[in-house]
Design a protein around this motif. Structure first.
Motif, PDB file in Angstrom:
ATOM      1  N   THR A  12       0.863  -1.192   0.000  1.00  0.00           N
ATOM      2  CA  THR A  12       0.000   0.000   0.000  1.00  0.00           C
ATOM      3  C   THR A  12       0.894   1.234   0.000  1.00  0.00           C
ATOM      4  N   PRO A  13       0.989   1.933  -1.133  1.00  0.00           N
ATOM      5  CA  PRO A  13       1.851   3.112  -1.179  1.00  0.00           C
ATOM      6  C   PRO A  13       1.157   4.342  -0.591  1.00  0.00           C
ATOM      7  N   ASP A  14       1.953   5.307  -0.182  1.00  0.00           N
ATOM      8  CA  ASP A  14       1.383   6.621   0.122  1.00  0.00           C
ATOM      9  C   ASP A  14       0.889   7.224  -1.190  1.00  0.00           C
ATOM     10  N   VAL A  15      -0.275   7.840  -1.162  1.00  0.00           N
ATOM     11  CA  VAL A  15      -0.812   8.456  -2.380  1.00  0.00           C
ATOM     12  C   VAL A  15      -1.333   9.861  -2.073  1.00  0.00           C
ATOM     13  N   LYS A  16      -1.409  10.631  -3.122  1.00  0.00           N
ATOM     14  CA  LYS A  16      -2.130  11.897  -3.086  1.00  0.00           C
ATOM     15  C   LYS A  16      -3.216  11.824  -4.144  1.00  0.00           C
ATOM     16  N   VAL A  17      -4.383  12.360  -3.826  1.00  0.00           N
ATOM     17  CA  VAL A  17      -5.523  12.252  -4.719  1.00  0.00           C
ATOM     18  C   VAL A  17      -5.261  13.039  -5.999  1.00  0.00           C
ATOM     19  N   ALA A  18      -5.405  12.343  -7.135  1.00  0.00           N
ATOM     20  CA  ALA A  18      -5.273  12.941  -8.466  1.00  0.00           C
ATOM     21  C   ALA A  18      -3.857  13.460  -8.737  1.00  0.00           C
ATOM     22  N   ASP A  19      -2.842  12.799  -8.136  1.00  0.00           N
ATOM     23  CA  ASP A  19      -1.451  13.195  -8.362  1.00  0.00           C
ATOM     24  C   ASP A  19      -0.640  11.983  -8.820  1.00  0.00           C
ATOM     25  N   PRO A  20      -0.776  11.585 -10.089  1.00  0.00           N
ATOM     26  CA  PRO A  20      -0.087  10.381 -10.581  1.00  0.00           C
ATOM     27  C   PRO A  20       1.431  10.438 -10.434  1.00  0.00           C
ATOM     28  N   GLU A  21       2.009  11.625 -10.525  1.00  0.00           N
ATOM     29  CA  GLU A  21       3.465  11.711 -10.428  1.00  0.00           C
ATOM     30  C   GLU A  21       3.943  11.333  -9.020  1.00  0.00           C
ATOM     31  N   PHE A  22       3.313  11.921  -8.017  1.00  0.00           N
ATOM     32  CA  PHE A  22       3.658  11.572  -6.632  1.00  0.00           C
ATOM     33  C   PHE A  22       3.402  10.082  -6.378  1.00  0.00           C
ATOM     34  N   ASN A  23       2.272   9.607  -6.845  1.00  0.00           N
ATOM     35  CA  ASN A  23       1.912   8.210  -6.610  1.00  0.00           C
ATOM     36  C   ASN A  23       2.890   7.266  -7.289  1.00  0.00           C
ATOM     37  N   ARG A  24       3.304   7.648  -8.509  1.00  0.00           N
ATOM     38  CA  ARG A  24       4.281   6.820  -9.225  1.00  0.00           C
ATOM     39  C   ARG A  24       5.588   6.736  -8.450  1.00  0.00           C
ATOM     40  N   GLU A  25       6.029   7.851  -7.889  1.00  0.00           N
ATOM     41  CA  GLU A  25       7.271   7.852  -7.123  1.00  0.00           C
ATOM     42  C   GLU A  25       7.194   6.873  -5.957  1.00  0.00           C
ATOM     43  N   LYS A  26       6.072   6.870  -5.249  1.00  0.00           N
ATOM     44  CA  LYS A  26       5.908   5.979  -4.098  1.00  0.00           C
ATOM     45  C   LYS A  26       5.774   4.522  -4.534  1.00  0.00           C
ATOM     46  N   ILE A  27       5.081   4.304  -5.642  1.00  0.00           N
ATOM     47  CA  ILE A  27       4.948   2.938  -6.174  1.00  0.00           C
ATOM     48  C   ILE A  27       6.321   2.395  -6.562  1.00  0.00           C
ATOM     49  N   CYS A  28       7.121   3.224  -7.232  1.00  0.00           N
ATOM     50  CA  CYS A  28       8.456   2.791  -7.674  1.00  0.00           C
ATOM     51  C   CYS A  28       9.369   2.490  -6.484  1.00  0.00           C
ATOM     52  N   GLU A  29       9.233   3.269  -5.424  1.00  0.00           N
ATOM     53  CA  GLU A  29      10.019   3.000  -4.224  1.00  0.00           C
ATOM     54  C   GLU A  29       9.713   1.607  -3.684  1.00  0.00           C
ATOM     55  N   LEU A  30       8.436   1.262  -3.676  1.00  0.00           N
ATOM     56  CA  LEU A  30       8.038  -0.045  -3.155  1.00  0.00           C
ATOM     57  C   LEU A  30       8.415  -1.172  -4.099  1.00  0.00           C
ATOM     58  N   ILE A  31       8.391  -0.905  -5.404  1.00  0.00           N
ATOM     59  CA  ILE A  31       8.838  -1.920  -6.368  1.00  0.00           C
ATOM     60  C   ILE A  31      10.316  -2.236  -6.134  1.00  0.00           C
ATOM     61  N   GLU A  33      11.976  -1.836  -3.412  1.00  0.00           N
ATOM     62  CA  GLU A  33      12.068  -2.558  -2.139  1.00  0.00           C
ATOM     63  C   GLU A  33      11.702  -4.024  -2.323  1.00  0.00           C
ATOM     64  N   GLY A  34      10.648  -4.281  -3.118  1.00  0.00           N
ATOM     65  CA  GLY A  34      10.232  -5.649  -3.373  1.00  0.00           C
ATOM     66  C   GLY A  34      11.298  -6.449  -4.095  1.00  0.00           C
ATOM     67  N   ILE A  35      11.936  -5.836  -5.066  1.00  0.00           N
ATOM     68  CA  ILE A  35      13.019  -6.510  -5.795  1.00  0.00           C
ATOM     69  C   ILE A  35      14.158  -6.839  -4.843  1.00  0.00           C
ATOM     70  N   LYS A  36      14.501  -5.895  -4.002  1.00  0.00           N
ATOM     71  CA  LYS A  36      15.580  -6.090  -3.025  1.00  0.00           C
ATOM     72  C   LYS A  36      15.253  -7.232  -2.066  1.00  0.00           C
ATOM     73  N   ASN A  37      13.970  -7.391  -1.743  1.00  0.00           N
ATOM     74  CA  ASN A  37      13.538  -8.442  -0.812  1.00  0.00           C
ATOM     75  C   ASN A  37      13.184  -9.753  -1.505  1.00  0.00           C
ATOM     76  N   HIS A  38      13.535  -9.857  -2.796  1.00  0.00           N
ATOM     77  CA  HIS A  38      13.366 -11.101  -3.569  1.00  0.00           C
ATOM     78  C   HIS A  38      11.904 -11.491  -3.787  1.00  0.00           C
ATOM     79  N   ALA A  39      11.003 -10.511  -3.769  1.00  0.00           N
ATOM     80  CA  ALA A  39       9.611 -10.807  -4.112  1.00  0.00           C
ATOM     81  C   ALA A  39       9.507 -11.065  -5.609  1.00  0.00           C
ATOM     82  N   LYS A  40       8.692 -12.019  -5.984  1.00  0.00           N
ATOM     83  CA  LYS A  40       8.493 -12.332  -7.402  1.00  0.00           C
ATOM     84  C   LYS A  40       7.129 -11.877  -7.910  1.00  0.00           C
TER      85      LYS A  40
END
Length: 636
Positions: A12-31, A33-40
């Motif tokens: 669950t990323p942090d989001v701002k309503v109607a702000d795809p750029e901010f949301n993308r940044e948070k989504i990418c951070e978690l992606i 992190e997931g790669i680093k933690n060997h999630a598939k």
């Protein structure tokens, strides 16, 4: 992944309503992190790239175009990585807008799954903005490429057996006929759900039970990512309850009201085995489905998954007590029916002062109470011989007296000595003949007493002993009804403990506690300094290990190598790998060689998911060889 384990994540990323750029940044951070933690596999919430609570802003071209622009940035982050990502975003196709889960891997869009069931009741108004998704996939354009779009998509990994993923979106899971049913019947072993389910009082309990229930009835892994803090609080609050479940078991859950990522290691081999075992789970039917193939590198995980070292015994005290009461009731009801059917109003059992016979006597007492037969018609027979110690003898006598049963003592030393003379056995040679002659003499006495009393001989042996063949053929191996036949040794202990805990302070409680403290022994060899000389676990190995092996091998059919790995993980800090391997080999050797004893075992009630009854769960040839299994262990 090695041994079928695959790490998955619900984020669950942090989001701002109607702000795809901010949301993308948070989504990418978690992606990352997931790669680093060997999630598939990593799943994000519904419409997380724009936020779910945009309302009429979904009609703004600026928002939709920006979302696709930010999707390109997400694709760049996934380039060169094989983690399969599902994220929620609006998608326009043929002049209509859809609420979708976009499957992304290695810089590419693999497919787009639209939401089929759009809620338009209470706080939901999705039909105002979105079109219900199509089931049969069509193609939509992305950067000049044709991308499959439809609910009936299965993402199949060509490199990892049993990894077939399908998706649904939020409300799809809450309807009477969810897409996940079709997906599972089409072969999907993992279902993902991009969700935005708001919080109301008690909804978390229903949501959890819903997702666990889906994974149970569909025999699958279910990965649920929910919207959280950051969505508009104009009318709703989102708690970010993320869930990872597998075949009815909750593997991981995030805390509510705080955006978190949870990880879990799913066992694909377990899912596949369950489907293969269940004759009511049909073969995969992929009619009207499009299969999207992808590649994923297999790797060995340092498991984050909890592996219970005592699978037959619940960890939670309240659940353990409930389970104990349930099992005791099953055992007693089975015996009650057999006594009622045969018209027997007398029961005969050997009482040794050990765990198994103690439990059998307790169960028999309960069955007699149910039938309103006086406990005095339970004939507990103590048969001391060469190996009997004062401790077990006194416990046997006191237990019988406290329960109000009839105590009979038959000292078998003279009879066994005469038998040794008749067959030419040297009584100073403490071999298998020395031991088994005592066991068979005891069984003969019980059977003949039962004939004289018009009674039923109650078997005391447990499932662990039957699995190892640790019983004298036509000795303690035989009875007229075995109440402990599907109760493993580790559970016998807890059942007796449960009985002890339910009694107030007194003599019965004290004797049960002393029985629990007594080493497990058949007491067939002379004691040393008045103490038990023959400890079963020194000879065949720790029962907690054997019960673990028994559960994993019979319940899930795992490879020996996987059973060994699981045991090393489960018993870390308790047993070294070499010790586990030694006793695992012993288990396989004895389990195969002793099947002939189980092939003719007496009736007894099944109480759990594992049983060795030849009329029930285990139809195994007596002449099967263990070579294949032992060679795999030799090659470790």
């Amino acid at each position: 992944m090695k041994h079928g384990y695959i790490r998955v994540a619900a984020a669950t990323p942090d989001v701002k309503v109607a702000d795809p750029e901010f949301n993308r940044e948070k989504i990418c951070e978690l992606i990352k992190e997931g790669i680093k933690n060997h999630a598939k596999i990593m799943v994000f919430p519904e419409l997380c790239l724009t936020s779910y609570t945009c309302g009429d802003l979904f009609g703004q071209d600026a928002l939709l175009h920006k979302a696709k622009k930010e999707l390109k940035e997400i694709l760049k982050v996934t380039k060169g990585h094989d983690m399969l990502v599902f994220l929620g975003m609006p998608w326009e196709n043929l002049g209509k807008l859809y609420n979708t889960a976009v499957a992304v891997q290695d810089g590419k869009i693999l497919g787009i799954v639209p939401k089929r069931n759009l809620p338009n009741y209470s706080e939901f108004y999705e039909l105002r903005y979105f079109e219900p998704g199509n089931e049969i996939p069509v193609f939509t354009k992305w950067e000049g490429e044709d991308i499959p779009m439809g609910t009936n998509l299965i993402f199949a990994c060509e490199d990892i057996p049993y990894l077939m993923v399908a998706a649904e979106v939020c409300e799809d899971a809450w309807v009477p006929n969810p897409p996940s049913i079709r997906h599972a019947l089409a072969g999907a072993t993992v279902i993902v759900n991009c969700s935005a389910s708001d919080e109301t009082t008690g909804k978390d309990i229903y949501r959890r039970s819903l997702i666990i229930g889906h994974s149970a009835c569909l025999v699958c892994g279910y990965l649920y990512a929910n919207a959280g803090e950051g969505e508009s609080t104009q009318d709703l609050v989102f708690g970010g309850q993320n869930l990872i479940t597998e075949n009815g078991t909750l593997l991981a859950e995030s805390k509510r009201f705080g955006n978190e990522t949870v990880y879990g290691d799913m066992d694909l081999e377990r899912i596949n085995h369950e489907r293969r075992r269940m004759t009511t789970f049909p073969p995969a039917n992929r009619e009207n489905y499009t299969v999207v193939s992808f590649h994923m590198k297999s790797e060995e995980l340092n498991l984050k998954r909890y592996i219970d070292p005592r699978p037959f015994v619940p960890d939670n005290e309240a659940e353990r007590s409930r389970r104990c009461e349930e099992i005791i009731a099953i055992q007693a009801m089975g015996l009650k029916k057999r006594l009622s059917h045969t018209g027997c109003r007398n029961a005969v059992l050997g009482i040794s002062g050990g765990l198994d016979s103690t439990l059998a006597l307790l169960i028999t007492a309960r069955a007699f109470d149910m039938l309103e037969i006086p406990r005095s018609q339970i004939h507990a027979v103590t048969m001391p011989c060469f190996g009997t110690t004062d401790r077990t003898y006194q416990n046997a006598c006191q237990l019988t007296n406290e329960l109000g049963a009839e105590l009979t003592e038959v000292n078998i030393k003279e009879a066994v000595t005469i038998h040794f003379r008749d067959i030419g056995q040297n009584p100073d040679v403490h071999d298998v003949t020395y031991e088994n002659s005592q066991a068979r003499e005891r069984t003969q006495i019980l059977m003949d007493l039962a004939n004289r009393l018009n009674g039923l001989v109650i078997g005391t042996g447990d499932m662990s002993e039957l699995a190892l063949g640790w019983a004298t053929y036509n000795g303690d191996h035989m009875s007229m009804y075995g109440v402990n036949a599907s109760v493993p040794k580790t559970l016998v202990r807890h059942l007796v403990r449960y009985y002890a805990d339910t009694f107030e302070e007194g003599a019965l409680k004290d004797v049960l506690l002393d029985v629990l403290d007594t080493p497990v022994s058949p007491e067939l060899l002379p004691p040393k300094d008045g103490k038990i000389a023959q400890k079963t676990e020194d000879l065949v190995g720790p029962y907690e290990l054997h019960d673990f092996f028994l559960y994993q091998i019979l319940r899930f059919g795992y490879h020996p190598e996987k059973v060994y790995r699981m045991a090393v993980y489960a018993f870390k800090g308790q047993y070294e790998g070499e010790i586990i391997l030694k006793w695992l080999k012993v288990f396989y050797q004895r389990f195969f060689s002793q099947q002939f004893k189980r092939s003719c075992m007496p009736d007894g009630p099944k109480v759990g998911s594992v049983s060795v009854s030849p009329r029930g769960d285990l139809r195994m040839p007596s002449d099967a060889v263990s070579r294949l299994w032992l060679e795999e262990l030799d090659n470790l």
